[in-house]
Design an enzyme around this catalytic site. Structure first.
Site, PDB file in Angstrom:
ATOM      1  N   HIS A 285       0.822  -0.838   0.102  1.00 39.61           N
ATOM      2  CA  HIS A 285      -0.076   0.346   0.363  1.00 39.61           C
ATOM      3  C   HIS A 285       0.680   1.525   0.143  1.00 39.61           C
ATOM      4  CE1 HIS A 285      -3.261   2.680   0.191  1.00 39.61           C
ATOM      5  NE2 HIS A 285      -2.992   3.084   2.037  1.00 39.61           N
ATOM      6  N   CYS A 286       1.666   1.232  -0.067  1.00 37.41           N
ATOM      7  CA  CYS A 286       3.004   2.446  -0.087  1.00 37.41           C
ATOM      8  C   CYS A 286       3.849   2.938  -1.108  1.00 37.41           C
ATOM      9  CB  CYS A 286       3.597   2.129   1.535  1.00 37.41           C
ATOM     10  SG  CYS A 286       3.030   1.818   2.656  1.00 37.41           S
ATOM     11  N   ILE A 287       4.486   1.879  -0.771  1.00 35.43           N
ATOM     12  CA  ILE A 287       6.023   2.528  -2.414  1.00 35.43           C
ATOM     13  C   ILE A 287       5.231   2.842  -3.490  1.00 35.43           C
ATOM     14  CG2 ILE A 287       8.175   1.326  -2.826  1.00 35.43           C
ATOM     15  CD1 ILE A 287       8.190   1.878  -0.084  1.00 35.43           C
TER      16      ILE A 287
END
Ligand SMILES: NC(=O)c1ccc[n+]([C@@H]2O[C@H](COP(=O)([O-])OP(=O)(O)OC[C@H]3O[C@@H](n4cnc5c(N)ncnc54)[C@H](O)[C@@H]3O)[C@@H](O)[C@H]2O)c1
Length: 448
Positions: A285-287
């Site tokens: 969900h981030c990078i």
């Protein structure tokens, strides 16, 4: 007025010190739930808010829906008063509210802040004087000051303002990024320093006091924007470095050099080098998402974030590169992709976790299907894979046996429960995107 407000701040700090402060955490997901458990472990009475009735019911029944969080951990937290609800009127009873809702991209690769704005609109009518409101969701610099604070001020019926100077009455608003690294057991959560940036000095002090109860070190920065940018710098740093090794991997393959051997040698340098590893593409969900929050915001300032765009382009291409390598390996065996039986190992976006958001496996499976391959998958964490925002696979996990029936087995996620020697032994062809077969010498292995 000023003295009275300083007194009420001291009271809230005291409530934190004595663990009487009531904490509300909005969003009982991968970030919010572990945070709730940490505060419960410090004897705070925590209320988890979530719009998912299913999650609320499970938590109140002492059950978990995240593999690494055991039901016993929820039940232990319940002993400190932990419970879950979807009722926002309960926000009134909280001394601190921490928002941990998703921040995805929309179909045009632009920030989708609807979860944040939906949450803030729901809590604003119930906020009160001297309450601490913290946003933890990753977002672009300016979100807390330009969106959250004005919405809280406009949406509450008491005319409450955000306190910006010491002694000023109002609510205390902070941004504090989550820095969790799922599946990484080498650093204890409380040893990860917590960054906070407040709209005013009291906000930063209160947040530092609160987080100081569960983190060994709190790092204050001057503004919420600085804290928002800190989180993005950390994630962009990873994204760019992963793109760099992904590109160098492709060059190394052409030159007949093993990129992993090179990285292992380079990381013996005791300064100035940090190891990043190539793979089948970014996930989580981030990078893959967060850098685009910044490139979107940068346009407002007539600025092009070229590193982010270049890294994005390299990383987005990686699943396609894996497909090319697989096609070439099949070709060497006089086989076409169309009609070949392919087993994809691992759909989680990284090793030993139960999260498949943005996983490169999903893209790889879709590309294989488009090319006419007959695709099966195995992942100990996912008995089924249905439909998400960007995919519709609707598949069931295949048992890890009779591997000889597949024309190729593709290792996309290197879960530690897999016996890689046995997999290589039983398979006709193994395409390894994670160096999971390191040290094995077999003509069946294609590393890419
Ligand atoms: N997962 C990670 O490893 C990680 C690490 C660092 C930062 N983050 C950031 O933390 C934030 C949350 O991520 P996550 O992985 O926990 O997401 P998640 O999808 O696991 O959890 C979010 C939860 O919020 C709930 N929710 C959505 N809208 C709501 C609303 N209006 N009111 C109440 N609940 C609502 C959802 O039902 C869900 O349970 C994101 O901004 C993410 O970028 C995540």
């Amino acid at each position: 007025m000023t003295t009275a407000n300083l007194d009420s701040l001291a009271q809230l700090k005291q409530k934190i010190d004595t663990r009487e402060a009531r904490i509300g955490i909005v969003g009982m997901g991968y970030v919010g739930l572990p945070l709730a458990l940490l505060f419960s472990g410090e004897r705070f009475k925590v209320t988890g808010f979530d719009i998912s009735a299913d999650k609320v019911a499970k938590l109140n029944a002492g059950e978990s829906y995240i593999v690494r969080i055991l039901p016993a951990m929820i039940q232990e937290a319940q002993k400190s008063g932990f419970r879950a609800t979807s009722d926002y009127t309960e926000i009134e009873a909280m001394d601190a509210v921490i928002i941990c809702v998703p921040t995805p991209l929309n179909d045009h690769h632009e920030p989708d802040l609807t979860y944040i704005t939906g949450t803030v609109a729901s809590i604003a009518p119930h906020i009160h004087q001297d309450q601490l409101i913290v946003l933890e969701s990753t977002t672009y610099p300016g979100t807390t000051e330009e969106i959250v604070a004005p919405m809280l001020e406009a949406g509450n019926p008491h005319g409450l303002k955000v306190a910006r100077t010491l002694g000023e009455p109002g609510v205390h608003v902070v941004f504090s990024p989550e820095r969790e690294d799922p599946g990484n057991d080498t650093v204890a959560r409380r040893d990860i320093p917590k960054v906070v940036g407040g709209c005013g000095p009291a906000a930063a002090e209160l947040a530092s006091a609160l987080y100081g109860t569960i983190f060994r070190r709190v790092v204050q920065v001057s503004t919420p924007s600085a804290a928002e940018m800190t989180k993005l710098l950390e994630n962009i740093y990873r994204c760019v470095n992963i793109a760099l090794v992904n590109e160098l991997k492709q060059l190394c393959m052409r030159m007949g050099i093993d990129i992993h051997e090179v990285i292992d040698a380079a990381k013996t340098k005791p300064f100035g080098f940090q190891a990043f590893y190539p793979g089948p593409g970014l996930g989580g969900h981030c990078i893959p998402i967060d850098p685009f929050y910044l490139s979107w915001k940068a346009k407002e300032f007539d600025f092009r974030t070229r590193f982010i765009e270049l890294a994005g382009a390299v990383n987005i291409d990686m699943p396609y590169f894996v497909i090319e390598q697989l096609a070439s390996a099949l070709n060497n065996k006089s086989k076409a992709m169309k009609g070949s039986k392919i087993l994809v190992l691992g759909v989680a976006y990284k090793r030993d976790i139960d999260d498949l958001r943005e996983s490169p496996s999903l893209t790889i499976i879709e590309l294989l299907r488009e090319k006419g391959a007959i695709v099966a998958y195995n992942d100990p964490f996912f008995p089924t894979v249905g439909q998400g925002r960007h995919y519709a696979l609707n598949m069931t996990c295949t048992p890890l046996d009779n591997l000889g029936q597949y024309d190729a087995v593709v290792i996309v996620t290197d879960h530690s429960s897999y016996d890689y020697r046995a997999i290589v032994k039983e398979s006709q062809l193994v395409v390894d995107t994670r160096n999971a077969t390191k040290g094995m010498d077999s003509a069946k292995i294609v590393r890419c």
